[in-house]
Design a protein around this motif. Structure first.
Motif, PDB file in Angstrom:
ATOM      1  N   TYR A 116       0.866  -1.250  -0.053  1.00 17.31           N
ATOM      2  CA  TYR A 116      -0.092  -0.109   0.006  1.00 17.31           C
ATOM      3  C   TYR A 116       0.830   1.019   0.010  1.00 17.31           C
ATOM      4  N   ASP A 117       2.008   1.167   0.833  1.00 17.69           N
ATOM      5  CA  ASP A 117       2.670   2.521   0.765  1.00 17.69           C
ATOM      6  C   ASP A 117       3.435   2.726  -0.446  1.00 17.69           C
ATOM      7  N   ILE A 120       0.979   4.255  -2.780  1.00 15.84           N
ATOM      8  CA  ILE A 120       0.705   5.633  -2.218  1.00 15.84           C
ATOM      9  C   ILE A 120       1.877   6.712  -2.779  1.00 15.84           C
ATOM     10  N   ILE A 173      -5.601   7.878  -2.757  1.00 15.31           N
ATOM     11  CA  ILE A 173      -4.717   7.931  -1.335  1.00 15.31           C
ATOM     12  C   ILE A 173      -5.780   7.743  -0.366  1.00 15.31           C
ATOM     13  N   GLN A 176      -6.601   4.035  -0.272  1.00 17.47           N
ATOM     14  CA  GLN A 176      -5.352   3.324   0.100  1.00 17.47           C
ATOM     15  C   GLN A 176      -5.078   3.273   1.693  1.00 17.47           C
ATOM     16  N   GLU A 177      -5.229   4.277   2.194  1.00 17.08           N
ATOM     17  CA  GLU A 177      -5.097   4.521   3.611  1.00 17.08           C
ATOM     18  C   GLU A 177      -6.173   3.693   4.354  1.00 17.08           C
ATOM     19  N   HIS A 178      -7.562   3.791   3.759  1.00 22.82           N
ATOM     20  CA  HIS A 178      -8.501   3.197   4.299  1.00 22.82           C
ATOM     21  C   HIS A 178      -8.146   1.761   4.406  1.00 22.82           C
ATOM     22  N   LYS A 180      -5.210   0.162   4.245  1.00 24.61           N
ATOM     23  CA  LYS A 180      -4.094  -0.124   5.575  1.00 24.61           C
ATOM     24  C   LYS A 180      -4.693  -0.095   6.583  1.00 24.61           C
ATOM     25  N   LYS A 181      -5.833   0.655   6.896  1.00 22.09           N
ATOM     26  CA  LYS A 181      -6.557   0.762   8.243  1.00 22.09           C
ATOM     27  C   LYS A 181      -7.213  -0.632   8.335  1.00 22.09           C
TER      28      LYS A 181
END
Length: 327
Positions: A116-117, A120, A173, A176-178, A180-181
């Motif tokens: 994911y990073d 991003i 983004i 993608q952050e979601h 990761k959560k």
């Protein structure tokens, strides 16, 4: 005295070897004997005696439609509890077969987070590139305006498209952050469960449970609690879990929001308890259902009929409701 009375009755009715004698309790609570059972007693509990006055057949009273419907509801609850238990056990088997240690889980989590990073970072690079493009496009537009010229339609469309692409990348983004959560939450649950399972001894590991048979047990309806309001359901759920902790003889196996399970019975004295918190389909609120299991004597056993299990079923609802009312 009873045998003498029956003997006289048999003699008086001149029963042959094939004749029948019935015994029942009438509406006034009196015991009656006759070679013919009246229609009013057919659906009630009664016994058939032989020529010596011994019971050869006993028939229980017919169940009411309400009792039959309640038993059907209870069987559905038990099946739903069984499905949840099997689902949990299947997940546990996959977890233990996939990872050998806590480090394996952490490495797998970090690997997915790194993916994911990386995505991003690529998205941010795209945003920087789009911002450079937008700066160039706006610079051209400003130069034309200073010269008193109109901004070409194609340039304006390009500016609008670049702005839209920037917004789309920012939305990417956020997605993608979601993601990761969700990865962190999922692996946190796996890690917690792995640690719980690691503490269990090999002989206490969950075993496959046979599917419940369609056998009647009136005491099962005594382990069903219905509640309507969220606060009421939460309190009853908490008290029900305390009841299980107090009376189960096997350690807690699953402690989740809507299911609470102790490990399967290991010996003839063990009682394994399972709580399910289910949504009621036919009425508002929820249902809290307790299932009690002991070690099976035969593979087809579906629930425990031991005396201590029956006592727990009888006491479950009164104890919880009494404690609830006392507060």
């Amino acid at each position: 005295m009873r045998v003498l009375f029956i003997s006289i009755l048999l003699a008086c009715t001149s029963l042959t070897a094939e004749a029948k004698l019935y015994k029942w309790v009438d509406e006034n609570g009196n015991v009656q004997y006759s070679d013919k059972i009246p229609p009013t007693a057919v659906k009630k509990s009664h016994e058939q005696l032989d020529k010596h006055g011994l019971v050869v057949e006993k028939k229980e009273r017919a169940k009411t439609p309400e009792e039959i419907a309640e038993e059907q509801r209870v069987r559905k609850l038990q099946l739903e509890t069984q499905r949840r238990l099997e689902k949990q056990r299947a997940k546990d088997r996959v977890l233990l077969s996939t990872y050998r240690s806590e480090d394996d889980i952490i490495l797998a989590r970090d690997g997915k987070l790194a993916t994911y990073d990386a995505q991003i970072r690529i998205t941010y690079n795209n945003i920087d590139r789009l911002k450079d493009r937008l700066a160039y496009q706006k610079k051209r537009a400003a130069s034309l305006e200073r010269q008193g010229k109109l901004i070409p339609r194609q340039l304006q469309v390009s500016i609008d498209n670049t702005r839209r692409e920037i917004n789309q990348n920012y939305a990417s983004i956020l997605r993608q952050e979601h993601g990761k959560k969700k990865i962190r939450e999922s692996y946190a649950m796996d890690l917690k469960r792995f640690r719980e399972l690691s503490k269990l001894k090999e002989e206490n590991r969950p075993r496959a449970v046979e599917s419940p048979a369609n056998t009647r047990d009136e005491t099962l309806v005594k382990t069903v609690l219905r509640c309507e309001k969220q606060a009421e359901c939460d309190k009853l759920w908490k008290k029900a879990k305390n009841f299980v902790r107090k009376h189960a003889t096997t350690p807690v196996y699953v402690d989740a929001d809507h299911i609470f399970i102790t490990q399967p019975p290991r010996n003839d004295k063990d009682l394994s308890l399972t709580l399910s918190r289910l949504k009621s389909k036919n009425s508002p609120g929820e249902i809290i259902f307790l299932d009690i299991q002991c070690k099976k004597e035969v593979a087809t056993d579906t629930w425990c009929t031991r005396k201590d299990a029956l006592e727990l079923r009888n006491n479950f609802r009164p104890m919880l409701l009494k404690k609830e009312a006392s507060q």
